[in-house]
Structure formats: C-alpha cells, structure tokens
Design an enzyme around this catalytic site. Structure first.
Site, PDB file in Angstrom:
ATOM      1  N   LYS A   1     -39.624   8.167  -7.561  1.00  0.00           N
ATOM      2  CA  LYS A   1     -38.181   8.151  -7.841  1.00  0.00           C
ATOM      3  C   LYS A   1     -37.386   7.621  -6.644  1.00  0.00           C
ATOM      4  O   LYS A   1     -36.328   7.014  -6.810  1.00  0.00           O
ATOM      5  CB  LYS A   1     -37.682   9.527  -8.239  1.00  0.00           C
ATOM      6  CG  LYS A   1     -37.806   9.777  -9.714  1.00  0.00           C
ATOM      7  CD  LYS A   1     -39.152  10.299 -10.108  1.00  0.00           C
ATOM      8  CE  LYS A   1     -39.909   9.488 -11.106  1.00  0.00           C
ATOM      9  NZ  LYS A   1     -41.213  10.054 -11.477  1.00  0.00           N
TER      10      LYS A   1
ATOM     11  N   GLY B   1     -60.988  24.595   0.008  1.00  0.00           N
ATOM     12  CA  GLY B   1     -61.404  25.921  -0.433  1.00  0.00           C
ATOM     13  C   GLY B   1     -62.291  25.897  -1.662  1.00  0.00           C
ATOM     14  O   GLY B   1     -62.180  24.996  -2.498  1.00  0.00           O
TER      15      GLY B   1
ATOM     16  N   GLY C   1     -48.190   4.525 -20.816  1.00  0.00           N
ATOM     17  CA  GLY C   1     -47.632   5.876 -20.897  1.00  0.00           C
ATOM     18  C   GLY C   1     -46.467   6.007 -19.920  1.00  0.00           C
ATOM     19  O   GLY C   1     -45.895   5.008 -19.465  1.00  0.00           O
ATOM     20  N   VAL C   2     -46.164   7.254 -19.574  1.00  0.00           N
ATOM     21  CA  VAL C   2     -44.999   7.523 -18.710  1.00  0.00           C
ATOM     22  C   VAL C   2     -45.127   6.790 -17.378  1.00  0.00           C
ATOM     23  O   VAL C   2     -44.233   6.037 -16.961  1.00  0.00           O
ATOM     24  CB  VAL C   2     -44.859   9.044 -18.482  1.00  0.00           C
ATOM     25  CG1 VAL C   2     -43.793   9.336 -17.444  1.00  0.00           C
ATOM     26  CG2 VAL C   2     -44.549   9.742 -19.799  1.00  0.00           C
TER      27      VAL C   2
ATOM     28  N   VAL D   1     -58.779  -3.670 -22.791  1.00  0.00           N
ATOM     29  CA  VAL D   1     -59.333  -4.462 -21.701  1.00  0.00           C
ATOM     30  C   VAL D   1     -60.824  -4.137 -21.630  1.00  0.00           C
ATOM     31  O   VAL D   1     -61.206  -2.987 -21.460  1.00  0.00           O
ATOM     32  CB  VAL D   1     -58.643  -4.120 -20.357  1.00  0.00           C
ATOM     33  CG1 VAL D   1     -59.267  -4.908 -19.215  1.00  0.00           C
ATOM     34  CG2 VAL D   1     -57.151  -4.387 -20.446  1.00  0.00           C
TER      35      VAL D   1
ATOM     36  N   VAL E   1     -54.243   5.342 -16.502  1.00  0.00           N
ATOM     37  CA  VAL E   1     -54.787   5.814 -17.783  1.00  0.00           C
ATOM     38  C   VAL E   1     -55.220   7.284 -17.724  1.00  0.00           C
ATOM     39  O   VAL E   1     -56.340   7.619 -18.052  1.00  0.00           O
ATOM     40  CB  VAL E   1     -55.976   4.936 -18.239  1.00  0.00           C
ATOM     41  CG1 VAL E   1     -55.519   3.580 -18.689  1.00  0.00           C
ATOM     42  CG2 VAL E   1     -57.011   4.809 -17.134  1.00  0.00           C
TER      43      VAL E   1
ATOM     44  N   ASP F   1     -51.452  21.532 -13.332  1.00  0.00           N
ATOM     45  CA  ASP F   1     -52.196  20.463 -14.011  1.00  0.00           C
ATOM     46  C   ASP F   1     -53.617  20.888 -14.365  1.00  0.00           C
ATOM     47  O   ASP F   1     -54.147  20.477 -15.391  1.00  0.00           O
ATOM     48  CB  ASP F   1     -52.274  19.220 -13.112  1.00  0.00           C
ATOM     49  CG  ASP F   1     -51.020  18.363 -13.192  1.00  0.00           C
ATOM     50  OD1 ASP F   1     -50.022  18.815 -13.795  1.00  0.00           O
ATOM     51  OD2 ASP F   1     -51.033  17.233 -12.649  1.00  0.00           O
TER      52      ASP F   1
ATOM     53  N   ALA G   1     -44.505  18.752 -13.143  1.00  0.00           N
ATOM     54  CA  ALA G   1     -44.298  19.576 -11.956  1.00  0.00           C
ATOM     55  C   ALA G   1     -43.594  20.885 -12.289  1.00  0.00           C
ATOM     56  O   ALA G   1     -43.975  21.961 -11.804  1.00  0.00           O
ATOM     57  CB  ALA G   1     -43.482  18.784 -10.941  1.00  0.00           C
TER      58      ALA G   1
ATOM     59  N   HIS H   1     -14.178  15.823 -20.601  1.00  0.00           N
ATOM     60  CA  HIS H   1     -13.975  14.393 -20.823  1.00  0.00           C
ATOM     61  C   HIS H   1     -13.461  13.742 -19.535  1.00  0.00           C
ATOM     62  O   HIS H   1     -12.632  14.341 -18.863  1.00  0.00           O
ATOM     63  CB  HIS H   1     -12.945  14.187 -21.935  1.00  0.00           C
ATOM     64  CG  HIS H   1     -12.615  12.744 -22.168  1.00  0.00           C
ATOM     65  ND1 HIS H   1     -13.488  11.895 -22.798  1.00  0.00           N
ATOM     66  CD2 HIS H   1     -11.522  12.007 -21.816  1.00  0.00           C
ATOM     67  CE1 HIS H   1     -12.947  10.685 -22.852  1.00  0.00           C
ATOM     68  NE2 HIS H   1     -11.748  10.729 -22.258  1.00  0.00           N
TER      69      HIS H   1
HETATM   70  P1  FAD Z   1     -50.919  19.041  -7.591  1.00  0.00           P
HETATM   71  O1  FAD Z   1     -49.560  18.552  -7.354  1.00  0.00           O
HETATM   72  O2  FAD Z   1     -51.990  18.068  -7.940  1.00  0.00           O
HETATM   73  O3  FAD Z   1     -51.347  19.849  -6.302  1.00  0.00           O
HETATM   74  C1  FAD Z   1     -52.632  20.374  -6.147  1.00  0.00           C
HETATM   75  C2  FAD Z   1     -52.881  20.574  -4.684  1.00  0.00           C
HETATM   76  O4  FAD Z   1     -54.110  21.251  -4.512  1.00  0.00           O
HETATM   77  C3  FAD Z   1     -53.003  19.256  -3.918  1.00  0.00           C
HETATM   78  O5  FAD Z   1     -52.109  19.271  -2.838  1.00  0.00           O
HETATM   79  C4  FAD Z   1     -54.453  19.223  -3.472  1.00  0.00           C
HETATM   80  O6  FAD Z   1     -54.605  18.616  -2.204  1.00  0.00           O
HETATM   81  C5  FAD Z   1     -54.789  20.711  -3.402  1.00  0.00           C
HETATM   82  N1  FAD Z   1     -56.216  20.982  -3.603  1.00  0.00           N
HETATM   83  C6  FAD Z   1     -56.981  20.614  -4.650  1.00  0.00           C
HETATM   84  N2  FAD Z   1     -58.234  21.109  -4.511  1.00  0.00           N
HETATM   85  C7  FAD Z   1     -58.248  21.806  -3.346  1.00  0.00           C
HETATM   86  C8  FAD Z   1     -59.256  22.535  -2.664  1.00  0.00           C
HETATM   87  N3  FAD Z   1     -60.483  22.676  -3.161  1.00  0.00           N
HETATM   88  N4  FAD Z   1     -58.929  23.111  -1.490  1.00  0.00           N
HETATM   89  C9  FAD Z   1     -57.678  22.978  -0.974  1.00  0.00           C
HETATM   90  N5  FAD Z   1     -56.686  22.297  -1.584  1.00  0.00           N
HETATM   91  C10 FAD Z   1     -56.966  21.722  -2.763  1.00  0.00           C
HETATM   92  N6  FAD Z   1     -44.137  15.380 -13.029  1.00  0.00           N
HETATM   93  C11 FAD Z   1     -42.852  15.667 -13.344  1.00  0.00           C
HETATM   94  O7  FAD Z   1     -42.578  16.785 -13.776  1.00  0.00           O
HETATM   95  N7  FAD Z   1     -41.862  14.732 -13.162  1.00  0.00           N
HETATM   96  C12 FAD Z   1     -42.111  13.489 -12.702  1.00  0.00           C
HETATM   97  O8  FAD Z   1     -41.201  12.682 -12.569  1.00  0.00           O
HETATM   98  C13 FAD Z   1     -43.458  13.162 -12.370  1.00  0.00           C
HETATM   99  N8  FAD Z   1     -43.750  11.944 -11.877  1.00  0.00           N
HETATM  100  C14 FAD Z   1     -45.039  11.665 -11.536  1.00  0.00           C
HETATM  101  C15 FAD Z   1     -45.327  10.405 -11.036  1.00  0.00           C
HETATM  102  C16 FAD Z   1     -46.621  10.081 -10.688  1.00  0.00           C
HETATM  103  C17 FAD Z   1     -46.908   8.713 -10.145  1.00  0.00           C
HETATM  104  C18 FAD Z   1     -47.658  11.052 -10.823  1.00  0.00           C
HETATM  105  C19 FAD Z   1     -49.069  10.733 -10.434  1.00  0.00           C
HETATM  106  C20 FAD Z   1     -47.382  12.316 -11.316  1.00  0.00           C
HETATM  107  C21 FAD Z   1     -46.069  12.628 -11.687  1.00  0.00           C
HETATM  108  N9  FAD Z   1     -45.746  13.874 -12.207  1.00  0.00           N
HETATM  109  C22 FAD Z   1     -44.460  14.161 -12.549  1.00  0.00           C
HETATM  110  C23 FAD Z   1     -46.773  14.923 -12.427  1.00  0.00           C
HETATM  111  C24 FAD Z   1     -46.743  15.953 -11.299  1.00  0.00           C
HETATM  112  O9  FAD Z   1     -46.910  15.309 -10.067  1.00  0.00           O
HETATM  113  C25 FAD Z   1     -47.825  16.987 -11.529  1.00  0.00           C
HETATM  114  O10 FAD Z   1     -47.676  17.539 -12.819  1.00  0.00           O
HETATM  115  C26 FAD Z   1     -47.739  18.096 -10.497  1.00  0.00           C
HETATM  116  O11 FAD Z   1     -47.894  17.596  -9.186  1.00  0.00           O
HETATM  117  C27 FAD Z   1     -48.809  19.150 -10.761  1.00  0.00           C
HETATM  118  O12 FAD Z   1     -48.692  20.175  -9.824  1.00  0.00           O
HETATM  119  P2  FAD Z   1     -49.930  21.099  -9.414  1.00  0.00           P
HETATM  120  O13 FAD Z   1     -49.393  22.077  -8.425  1.00  0.00           O
HETATM  121  O14 FAD Z   1     -50.596  21.602 -10.617  1.00  0.00           O
HETATM  122  O15 FAD Z   1     -50.994  20.127  -8.742  1.00  0.00           O
END
Ligand code: FAD
Length: 477
Positions: A51, A115, A183-184, A238, A267, A309, A317, A449
């Site tokens: 963004k 971890g 997609g998005v 593709v 993808v 996720d 997020a 307005h």
């Molecule tokens: P993550 O953000 O993936 O964080 C997981 C963390 O765990 C990471 O920092 C990783 O390093 C850490 N980790 C993993 N395994 C281990 C381990 N074994 N030991 C220690 N640390 C570990 N979502 C929106 O809502 N709005 C948006 O506009 C949006 N735009 C996006 C744009 C892009 C290009 C992408 C790729 C994603 C976007 N998303 C957006 C999706 C959003 O980023 C994710 O849904 C969100 O980050 C998920 O959060 P999370 O905490 O589940 O995981």
C-alpha cells in the site's frame, strides 16, 4: 493455571503480536518467538509495503489528470521507484519499531529464533547463534502464518521469476511484467506496475479476475485494469516457463507463447504448519495443510491454540488479529468466540474495492437452497459514484456501490463498493450487518454532506427504487 499465566506465542505477525498485547493487557506473562521481523508478512512484505507503493501511484494517477482540476504542473509526472522503495522501507521500519515499543511497554518478552513445539506446554527455540532454549508456558499459540508458494513449474529465482515479496524491492521499473494469477494480489500489483508504466499482462486460470468477488465487481475491475493498459487473459493456463538471460518465455495451453521481462507468481500461499512439531504432539492438520481449530481457536490438543493464516480461514491481517484476541481471551477465562459471517475487506487496486458479506450470486444461490425464488427473496440496490456531489467535487467519479438485502427481513446480506475509499466506506454496512440493523435503519441515518458515505445510503435507498439522486426506474411507481 497460576494467577499470572504464561502464554508463549510462536510468530509475531498481525495474529501473534496482537494476541501478545491483548494477553498482556489481561494480565498474562507473555513470550513471543519470531524468527524474522515483528509484524510478519503484513507489515514487512504484504499489506503495508504494497500500500505504501500503491499510494504513490494513486497520487500520480491523480496528478496526471491535474489539468482537469486546474492544477498546472511544470513537468510531467515521473516515478523514482528507488525512492519509493526507500520510503516504503521507512514506513515498514516505523511500524515494526512501534510494535517493539508496545511490547516493551507491556512487558512482553521477545525471543528471536526458530521455534518448534516440543510438547503441549513447551516450545524449543533455536537462537540465532545456534544455542537452544526451551520456553515452558501454560498455553501455546501457534501464529506461524503462511509462505509464498514453491511451485517447481514456476522456478522462482528472485530476479526474473519473482514472488510478491521480491517484487516489492525492485528499484527499476520493468518494461514488461506477466502476473500469474488474477486474484487480489495479482490485481493489486497489476494496478501498481501499470501505473509505473510497465506493460502488464495478467494470466488467470478462472473465467474471470477476482473469482471470489461479486461478478459485477470483477467485470468492472477487469474494465478498469484494461483502461490502465493491462492485458487480461482469463481462462488461460500457463504450461511451461523458460528463462533466457533477458526474458522469460511462457508457453500457454492454447499453443501460443508470450515473452516478458519479469514473471510475478501470485497463485496462493502455503500454510506454515509443517516442520514445527505439530504432528508430533498430535495437533490435527487439514487436507490443505491448515491447522484445524474451533471457534475459540483451540486445536484438538489441550493448551495449544492456533490463529491467523495458518488456520486457513480468511487469510487477512485483521482476521488474524481478531483470532489472536479470541484465543488469548479464551485462555484467560473469557468466552469470546470468533464469528466469520461479517468480515469487511479491502482490495487495494486503483480504484479500490471494499466488500462485506455475500455476493449477489451467493445470496441468490442461498435463496434457491432455502426453496425461495431468488428474484423475490433478494433485493439489489446500486448507486454510482458519479452521482455524488463529493465525488464530483474531488474528481473521484469512477465506481459504484452495490448492496444486497433480504427482501423479507430487510437485513443487509452484503455490500460491494468499487471506487475511492471503498475499503474505508465498507465499515458502515459491516457494522449494520454485525448488529443486525435493517437496511432501512442504515439509510435512515442522517449522512453528512458532501461525503462518499452518502453513496452507501443512496444504494440502500435504491433497494426500493428510492435513491434521491438517481433517475426513476422504469416500471416503478
Ligand atoms: P504472518 O503475517 O505470516 O506472520 C507469521 C510470523 O511467524 C512471521 O513473522 C514468521 O516469520 C513467523 N514464524 C513462522 N514460523 C516460525 C517459527 N517456526 N519460529 C519463529 N517464527 C516463525 N491482508 C489484509 O488484511 N489486507 C491487505 O491489504 C493485505 N495485503 C497483502 C499483500 C500481500 C502482497 C500479501 C502477501 C499478503 C497480504 N495480506 C493482506 C495478507 C496478510 O499479510 C496476512 O493475512 C497476515 O500477515 C497473516 O498474519 P499471521 O499473523 O497469521 O501470519
């Protein structure tokens, strides 16, 4: 559990870091283990950096039309991508630092390392220097997120074939970019790079872009991207990718080929559920690799929760953050459960999209399932941005509002907005859905307005052909 329970959280993305702060607010002792950066994908390689770059192109788009607004520029608008990337990095650094400050303020311990789950109360961490540390807690929260796909047929090299993480750091605008996946993420990067002057082609397997969105939103977005010069190839597979020193050649299923400077592979994402000890302690993992959880974010193993996720619910997020709060609140004796029915979301294309609830197609299908005539059971209201005083005043006349309502109950089933500030505007109908307000109650609110929020009101009024700034509909009394 003691009076000050200890919660260990694996991963500090928007799921993990928000869970940590909420747990600390509620009096828990909290340890967060993160192998990379605080903020996870969202802050470092996803929502925020994309963004930060898109906002510059959005401004540039506007400046390119400046003469229409009476703003005379001395020189044409050009982009300095290297400076845009430097600014993006500053934005990210500020936010990451902000989380570190919040952690400090709440007394949250941050451990840098990789971890794994050792047992239902223990995380084993490999620290950056290779040393091992064990963290024992009363409950574990798995917040490991998702990763960029690793598909053998599209060998990512970070130079010519890239992920969305890698493309964020390009400092030179490529002449051409093929995006695999409409997609998005694919559509957002198409908007960004077409704005920068790249010849963009989207290749999408499904018959339409943004296949999960309302069909009218998808088709309008396709039109808008084409207006920006993007080539959209839907229903396209593709089959093969070959690299030469300067380009990538894609062989398509129909026998044709296309040559591009760069290929963005967009993808889908894989869940970070494997190799972290979950199977060994008996945590159930679904067929897609997602960690299975209930409405309190509990896995099947007592004391182990999972959020974000990695649970494969809605990969957003704010959903991760909400799940994080639900999980730690449940650990600490509160009974909050997650409800996925009302999830507002933004797609940050140019123009952007805001959506919540059902699409028209879903609402109609649901009516049929319930034995109802969809033409009677589902009402649709629309309103154009161009008919709003505010949109005319600011020059943001592209787009529309679309609301879907239940004809019997007058409840809003879904809303879809394509246009300026759509992702912000979607929260009014989302709140209405959350609290069960009727469409009439929302349109009955006095809307300030001139604002773009008036479009929400007028679209709802249009459910009954009663939008003030819209021509009378044929056949209506
Ligand atoms: P993550 O953000 O993936 O964080 C997981 C963390 O765990 C990471 O920092 C990783 O390093 C850490 N980790 C993993 N395994 C281990 C381990 N074994 N030991 C220690 N640390 C570990 N979502 C929106 O809502 N709005 C948006 O506009 C949006 N735009 C996006 C744009 C892009 C290009 C992408 C790729 C994603 C976007 N998303 C957006 C999706 C959003 O980023 C994710 O849904 C969100 O980050 C998920 O959060 P999370 O905490 O589940 O995981």
């Amino acid at each position: 559990m003691t009076s000050s329970p200890h919660i260990a959280i694996l991963g500090a993305g928007p799921g993990g870091y928000v869970a940590a702060i909420r747990a600390a607010q509620l009096g828990a002792r909290v340890t967060v283990i993160e192998r990379e950066q605080l903020g996870g994908v969202c802050l470092n390689w996803g929502c925020i950096p994309s963004k930060a770059l898109l906002s510059v192109v959005e401004l540039g788009d506007k400046l390119k039309k400046s003469e229409d607004l009476g703003l005379v520029l001395q020189a044409p608008v050009t982009y300095d991508l290297a400076r845009m990337v430097t600014r993006k990095e500053k934005v990210v650094a500020t936010l990451v630092k902000g989380i570190a400050t919040l952690f400090k303020g709440w007394g949250i311990e941050q451990v840098t390392g990789q971890g794994v789950v050792k047992d239902a109360r223990t995380l084993a961490v490999t620290l950056p220097d290779g040393a091992q540390r064990e963290i024992h807690a009363d409950a574990l929260v798995i917040a490991t997120g998702s990763s960029w796909p690793n598909l053998p047929q599209f060998p990512i090299d970070g130079r010519q074939i890239v992920t969305s993480q890698q493309i964020l750091d390009l400092t030179q605008v490529p002449a051409s970019l093929a995006i695999l996946g409409g997609g998005v993420e694919g559509c957002e990067f198409a908007a960004l790079y077409s704005g920068l002057g790249t010849q963009v082609t989207i290749l999408e397997l499904m018959p339409r872009l943004l296949p999960l969105e309302d069909e009218e939103i998808s088709s309008t977005m396709e039109r808008e991207l084409k207006k920006r010069g993007v080539t959209v190839l839907t229903g396209t597979t593709v089959e093969q990718v070959e690299r030469s020193s300067e380009s990538v050649v894609l062989s398509l299923k129909d026998g044709s080929t296309m040559t591009t400077e760069k290929l963005l592979v967009s993808v889908g994402r894989g869940f970070n559920s494997r190799g972290i000890g979950l199977e060994q302690v008996g945590v159930s993992i679904g067929q897609r690799g997602e960690v299975l959880v209930d409405e309190h974010m509990r896995t099947n193993v007592s004391g182990i929760y999972a959020i974000g996720d990695v649970t494969g619910k809605a990969m957003l997020a704010h959903v991760a953050s909400t799940q994080g709060q639900v999980a730690v609140e449940h650990i600490l004796g509160h009974q909050r459960a997650i409800d996925y029915d009302v999830i507002p979301a933004g797609i940050f294309t140019l123009p952007e999209i805001g959506r919540v609830g059902l699409t028209e197609q879903q609402a109609r299908a649901r009516a049929v399932q319930n034995g109802k005539d969809p033409n009677q059971a589902v009402k649709v209201g629309r309103f154009r941005y161009g008919a709003l005083g505010k949109a005319q005043a600011t020059g943001d006349t592209t787009g529309f509002y679309k609301v879907i309502a239940d004809a019997e109950t007058d409840r809003i089933l879904g809303m879809h907005i394509l246009g300026a500030h759509a992702a912000d505007l979607i929260h009014e109908p989302a709140l209405a859905m959350q609290v069960g307000a009727t469409a009439t109650q929302v349109s009955g609110l006095i809307h300030a307005h001139p604002t773009l929020a008036e479009g929400v009101m007028e679209a709802i009024e249009d459910l009954d052909g009663a939008a003030i700034h819209q021509l009378r509909k044929t056949g209506k009394g």
